[in-house]
Design a protein around this motif. Structure first.
Motif, PDB file in Angstrom:
ATOM      1  N   UNK A 255      40.123  45.251  45.360  1.00  0.00           N
ATOM      2  CA  UNK A 255      38.964  46.156  45.396  1.00  0.00           C
ATOM      3  C   UNK A 255      37.877  45.673  44.452  1.00  0.00           C
ATOM      4  N   UNK A 256      38.267  45.287  43.240  1.00  0.00           N
ATOM      5  CA  UNK A 256      37.280  44.824  42.267  1.00  0.00           C
ATOM      6  C   UNK A 256      36.597  43.530  42.721  1.00  0.00           C
ATOM      7  N   UNK A 257      37.325  42.687  43.431  1.00  0.00           N
ATOM      8  CA  UNK A 257      36.746  41.434  43.927  1.00  0.00           C
ATOM      9  C   UNK A 257      35.754  41.651  45.066  1.00  0.00           C
ATOM     10  N   UNK A 258      35.977  42.704  45.862  1.00  0.00           N
ATOM     11  CA  UNK A 258      35.219  42.827  47.102  1.00  0.00           C
ATOM     12  C   UNK A 258      34.296  44.041  47.185  1.00  0.00           C
ATOM     13  N   UNK A 259      34.512  45.050  46.359  1.00  0.00           N
ATOM     14  CA  UNK A 259      33.731  46.290  46.474  1.00  0.00           C
ATOM     15  C   UNK A 259      32.243  46.038  46.250  1.00  0.00           C
ATOM     16  N   UNK A 260      31.422  46.748  47.015  1.00  0.00           N
ATOM     17  CA  UNK A 260      29.966  46.670  46.870  1.00  0.00           C
ATOM     18  C   UNK A 260      29.405  47.858  46.116  1.00  0.00           C
ATOM     19  N   UNK A 261      30.184  48.920  46.001  1.00  0.00           N
ATOM     20  CA  UNK A 261      29.786  50.111  45.248  1.00  0.00           C
ATOM     21  C   UNK A 261      30.997  50.577  44.449  1.00  0.00           C
ATOM     22  N   UNK A 262      30.828  50.732  43.132  1.00  0.00           N
ATOM     23  CA  UNK A 262      31.926  51.187  42.292  1.00  0.00           C
ATOM     24  C   UNK A 262      31.428  52.227  41.292  1.00  0.00           C
ATOM     25  N   UNK A 263      31.895  53.441  41.442  1.00  0.00           N
ATOM     26  CA  UNK A 263      31.604  54.498  40.469  1.00  0.00           C
ATOM     27  C   UNK A 263      32.397  54.219  39.195  1.00  0.00           C
ATOM     28  N   UNK A 264      31.899  54.710  38.067  1.00  0.00           N
ATOM     29  CA  UNK A 264      32.450  54.347  36.769  1.00  0.00           C
ATOM     30  C   UNK A 264      33.938  54.639  36.645  1.00  0.00           C
ATOM     31  N   UNK A 265      34.368  55.857  36.959  1.00  0.00           N
ATOM     32  CA  UNK A 265      35.770  56.212  36.790  1.00  0.00           C
ATOM     33  C   UNK A 265      36.675  55.391  37.703  1.00  0.00           C
ATOM     34  N   UNK A 266      36.201  55.131  38.918  1.00  0.00           N
ATOM     35  CA  UNK A 266      36.996  54.306  39.834  1.00  0.00           C
ATOM     36  C   UNK A 266      37.163  52.897  39.273  1.00  0.00           C
ATOM     37  N   UNK A 288      42.804  38.531  29.233  1.00  0.00           N
ATOM     38  CA  UNK A 288      42.677  39.914  28.769  1.00  0.00           C
ATOM     39  C   UNK A 288      41.326  40.124  28.102  1.00  0.00           C
ATOM     40  N   UNK A 289      40.852  39.107  27.364  1.00  0.00           N
ATOM     41  CA  UNK A 289      39.564  39.228  26.677  1.00  0.00           C
ATOM     42  C   UNK A 289      38.429  39.489  27.661  1.00  0.00           C
ATOM     43  N   UNK A 290      38.496  38.891  28.838  1.00  0.00           N
ATOM     44  CA  UNK A 290      37.469  39.112  29.853  1.00  0.00           C
ATOM     45  C   UNK A 290      37.477  40.568  30.317  1.00  0.00           C
ATOM     46  N   UNK A 291      38.659  41.130  30.507  1.00  0.00           N
ATOM     47  CA  UNK A 291      38.763  42.519  30.952  1.00  0.00           C
ATOM     48  C   UNK A 291      38.249  43.468  29.869  1.00  0.00           C
ATOM     49  N   UNK A 292      38.511  43.149  28.601  1.00  0.00           N
ATOM     50  CA  UNK A 292      37.965  43.960  27.513  1.00  0.00           C
ATOM     51  C   UNK A 292      36.444  43.915  27.510  1.00  0.00           C
ATOM     52  N   UNK A 293      35.887  42.729  27.773  1.00  0.00           N
ATOM     53  CA  UNK A 293      34.434  42.587  27.847  1.00  0.00           C
ATOM     54  C   UNK A 293      33.871  43.416  28.997  1.00  0.00           C
ATOM     55  N   UNK A 325      32.374  41.600  40.394  1.00  0.00           N
ATOM     56  CA  UNK A 325      32.664  40.501  41.322  1.00  0.00           C
ATOM     57  C   UNK A 325      32.318  39.157  40.701  1.00  0.00           C
ATOM     58  N   UNK A 326      31.158  39.091  40.062  1.00  0.00           N
ATOM     59  CA  UNK A 326      30.705  37.832  39.476  1.00  0.00           C
ATOM     60  C   UNK A 326      31.588  37.407  38.311  1.00  0.00           C
ATOM     61  N   UNK A 327      31.956  38.352  37.450  1.00  0.00           N
ATOM     62  CA  UNK A 327      32.783  38.010  36.294  1.00  0.00           C
ATOM     63  C   UNK A 327      34.168  37.540  36.729  1.00  0.00           C
ATOM     64  N   UNK A 328      34.736  38.175  37.737  1.00  0.00           N
ATOM     65  CA  UNK A 328      36.054  37.752  38.232  1.00  0.00           C
ATOM     66  C   UNK A 328      35.968  36.387  38.899  1.00  0.00           C
ATOM     67  N   UNK A 329      34.897  36.153  39.650  1.00  0.00           N
ATOM     68  CA  UNK A 329      34.729  34.851  40.299  1.00  0.00           C
ATOM     69  C   UNK A 329      34.586  33.742  39.268  1.00  0.00           C
ATOM     70  N   UNK A 330      33.801  34.006  38.221  1.00  0.00           N
ATOM     71  CA  UNK A 330      33.610  33.005  37.167  1.00  0.00           C
ATOM     72  C   UNK A 330      34.921  32.693  36.454  1.00  0.00           C
ATOM     73  N   UNK A 331      35.754  33.727  36.268  1.00  0.00           N
ATOM     74  CA  UNK A 331      37.005  33.534  35.535  1.00  0.00           C
ATOM     75  C   UNK A 331      38.004  32.692  36.305  1.00  0.00           C
ATOM     76  N   UNK A 332      37.916  32.710  37.621  1.00  0.00           N
ATOM     77  CA  UNK A 332      38.924  32.021  38.430  1.00  0.00           C
ATOM     78  C   UNK A 332      38.412  30.734  39.061  1.00  0.00           C
ATOM     79  N   UNK A 333      37.227  30.280  38.621  1.00  0.00           N
ATOM     80  CA  UNK A 333      36.725  28.996  39.116  1.00  0.00           C
ATOM     81  C   UNK A 333      37.516  27.837  38.520  1.00  0.00           C
TER      82      UNK A 333
END
Length: 333
Positions: A255-266, A288-293, A325-333
């Motif tokens: 979901x985090x990789x593909x979602x186009x709309x994400x409300x804060x709590x979700x 883990x540091x990326x997720x904290x960021x 989406x961008x942060x996850x893509x950058x992390x897995x390049x």
């Protein structure tokens, strides 16, 4: 990253101090508050490479970003008193001048590191006290605007990620035990705020009586016990429901990789599950540091700073999804 990073995001020590001879900020006249501000900032500015921010000139969005980074309180961000923020070069040390007290000094470090946070906070407090006289009473200790902070004036808190205990419905029982030990559990940004993404702050309630070292040792011991409970819950989940846990974690990543709309709590809920999956080595290649960021950058002020302009709630949801989406893509390049 610090020790016990899978469960503990950060440890914080906060000291409340007031200058002798001046009323507490809630009853202090603007002229006297300005004098207090000058005295504190003049001394604090002598700390090597520290930055002084005039909070009355900081844009509200920037002030809220400081709240989201846990550098100031929500009340300090919205205050109209003469006030300043003094930051160390790495932002671990933050001094709020003219919050509820004349001075709120905090040290925020990653992981479970209360001893280090207390040592650094005490060093800065010692430097300031060489020229500043803090209000002190032989019976009641350091005097504070709120009597509940008097004595040591010390609040120690840890930001904990507890998805395992939440999953097995054990959080309420744990929090009751914590309360019986004289500690309390607060929300993401402290007193009066809500928890999100299975995150919460554990802190001491008693500041008068025990020494600073005793307070720090107690909350450290309690946090270590909570960590053991959380790790035990995670092991139990992997043993009893491994496929279900894997499915939840990978679904959140999808979901985090593909979602186009994400409300804060979700977003916070999915990041919580992703963080759990990474810590359990179910999901590779995401630090883990990326997720904290991410937890900071996806909040409202962080998103508006990313965009360079104010955003309506619906616009924030779109920007939030794109940023993740961008942060996850950058992390897995």
């Amino acid at each position: 990253m610090g020790p016990q990073q899978g469960v503990v995001l950060s440890s914080r020590i906060r000291l409340a101090r007031n200058l002798e001879g001046y009323p507490f900020p809630p009853s202090c006249r603007p002229g006297s508050l300005a004098d207090v501000l000058t005295l504190i900032t003049d001394r604090a500015s002598q700390l090597p490479d520290y930055t002084v921010l005039d909070m009355n000139r900081v844009h509200p969005v920037e002030a809220h970003l400081l709240v989201e980074r846990h550098l100031i309180s929500p009340a300090f961000a919205s205050s109209t008193r003469p006030r300043s923020l003094v930051l160390s070069p790495d932002s671990r040390i933050a001094l709020m001048c003219n919050e509820e007290d004349h001075l709120r000094l905090q040290c925020l470090v990653p992981g479970l590191q209360f001893d280090q946070a207390w040592k650094q906070a005490a060093e800065v407090e010692g430097f300031l006290s060489q020229t500043l006289s803090f209000a002190f009473d032989e019976q009641f200790g350091y005097l504070t605007a709120c009597p509940s902070n008097a004595g040591t004036g010390l609040r120690a808190s840890a930001m904990l990620h507890l998805p395992g205990l939440a999953w097995i419905n054990a959080l309420e029982n744990i929090f009751q035990q914590v309360s019986q030990l004289g500690l309390t559990v607060r929300g993401l940004y402290g007193e009066g705020t809500q928890s999100a993404g299975h995150l919460g702050q554990v802190s001491n309630q008693v500041t008068l009586g025990p020494s600073e070292e005793a307070i720090v040792a107690k909350i450290n011991a309690v946090c270590e016990q909570i960590i053991q409970y959380e790790c035990s819950a995670r092991r139990q989940l992997i043993s009893d429901q491994r496929l279900v846990v894997e499915d939840r974690c990978w679904r959140s990543l999808a979901i985090l990789r593909e979602a186009r709309i994400l409300e804060s709590n979700e977003a916070m809920q999915h990041l919580s599950m992703l963080r759990l999956g990474v810590d359990l080595s179910l999901i590779p290649s995401i630090p883990i540091a990326l997720l904290n960021e991410m937890l900071v950058r996806i909040r409202p002020a962080g998103l508006q700073m990313e965009s360079g302009h104010e955003l309506a709630p619906g616009e924030r949801d779109v920007v939030r999804a794109r940023l993740i989406r961008q942060m996850l893509a950058d992390a897995q390049e």
